[in-house]
Design an enzyme around this catalytic site. Structure first.
Site, short mmCIF file in Angstrom:
data_model
loop_
_atom_site.label_atom_id
_atom_site.label_comp_id
_atom_site.label_asym_id
_atom_site.label_seq_id
_atom_site.Cartn_x
_atom_site.Cartn_y
_atom_site.Cartn_z
N ARG A 42 0.80 -1.22 0.00
CA ARG A 42 0.00 0.00 0.00
C ARG A 42 0.84 1.27 0.00
O ARG A 42 0.38 2.30 -0.44
CB ARG A 42 -0.94 -0.01 1.19
N THR A 43 2.04 1.25 0.52
CA THR A 43 2.84 2.46 0.59
C THR A 43 4.18 2.33 -0.12
O THR A 43 5.06 3.14 0.08
CB THR A 43 3.08 2.87 2.05
N LEU A 44 4.37 1.29 -0.90
CA LEU A 44 5.64 1.16 -1.62
C LEU A 44 5.73 2.17 -2.75
O LEU A 44 6.82 2.55 -3.17
CB LEU A 44 5.78 -0.26 -2.17
N PRO A 147 7.19 0.29 4.19
CA PRO A 147 7.63 1.47 4.95
C PRO A 147 6.62 2.60 4.93
O PRO A 147 5.76 2.69 4.05
CB PRO A 147 8.91 1.88 4.22
#
Length: 276
Positions: A42-44, A147
């Site tokens: 989701r946040t790569l 991350p």
């Protein structure tokens, strides 16, 4: 034989056995057809992001500065968003990068602050405590391969001491008298080296920051000429109203004219064509 000895209806047992086989088949088909390759991504790749943040010491405290733009890729999507938050009476945070990650981190930090209030033991977390917590949190998420895609600046003023901390998506933790993130690292450092001193008063430091963001607004596509100051001093945390700044565009070669380079018989010269 067991069915006959216990008196259990053989037809009933056969139906239950068939139901069990059907359930196992459904579970097996689900696991076979489900695509697990999209988990934890989701946040790569950041989607809605904020630009540079600059934190500076001044004589009586710390100032954080950021613009109010959130970009969707290279599109200026949200133009008036506050990217700085107050944590407690001595600490504030501003962040570059994925804005949803910043919101998630703020929920965790606010929970940490609430636990401090609930304890009611007259022990208050310092700006350094919050920075260390955020560094461990970002390091944990980085090790999980998911991350928080953000770089944060934490400013504080407690017991007469100024504080500036830096935490990136890897969990790297630094402390300094001035901290710069994003493209400001490349465009604004020379201005800080030449014009900023940590013993200047608040208004002098703000003028330096305004000049820095004028440069960013002219040179960075994901910056805009609307900035917000967060001041942390002995009076607490003060997040000011956003203000518009005026970048310098009236340079010789950009003000209503284009200059074409041509070669004459005598020497190279510039031919300027007024575009009206």
């Amino acid at each position: 034989r067991c069915v006959q000895e216990t008196g259990i209806n053989a037809e009933y047992m056969g139906i239950q056995y068939q139901n069990l086989l059907n359930m196992l088949k459904i579970v097996s088909d689900t696991r076979t057809n489900f695509d697990f390759s999209q988990d934890n991504k989701r946040t790569l790749d950041p989607i809605v992001t904020g630009g540079s943040v600059i934190g500076l010491y001044f004589k009586d405290g710390v100032i954080l500065a950021s613009d109010t733009l959130l970009s969707y890729g290279s599109m200026a999507k949200f133009r008036d968003v506050r990217r700085a938050e107050k944590i407690n009476d001595t600490t504030a945070i501003a962040s570059s990068g994925e804005y949803s990650d910043f919101q998630e981190v703020m929920r965790k930090i606010n929970n940490m602050h609430q636990e401090e209030l609930n304890a009611n033991d007259n022990i208050k977390f310092s700006p350094s405590d919050y920075t260390n917590y955020l560094a461990r949190l970002c390091y944990f998420k980085r090790n999980k391969g998911n991350p928080y895609y953000m770089v944060s600046v934490i400013g504080g003023y407690q017991n007469g001491q100024r504080y500036l901390g830096y935490v990136d998506l890897h969990g790297t933790h630094l402390e300094d008298t001035h901290i710069v993130t994003g493209f400001a690292t490349y465009f604004c450092k020379p201005l800080l080296w030449n014009y900023w001193k940590e013993d200047q008063d608040e208004q002098q430091v703000k003028r330096v920051l305004i000049e820095c963001f004028k440069v960013l607004a002219a040179k960075q596509t994901t910056a805009q000429a609307r900035i917000q100051f967060t001041v942390i001093d002995k009076n607490g945390v003060r997040i000011e109203e956003a203000q518009d700044i005026l970048p310098k565009w009236d340079f010789k070669f950009t003000l209503n004219r284009a200059c074409l380079l041509y070669t004459s018989d005598a020497a190279d010269d510039l031919l300027c064509v007024d575009l009206g």
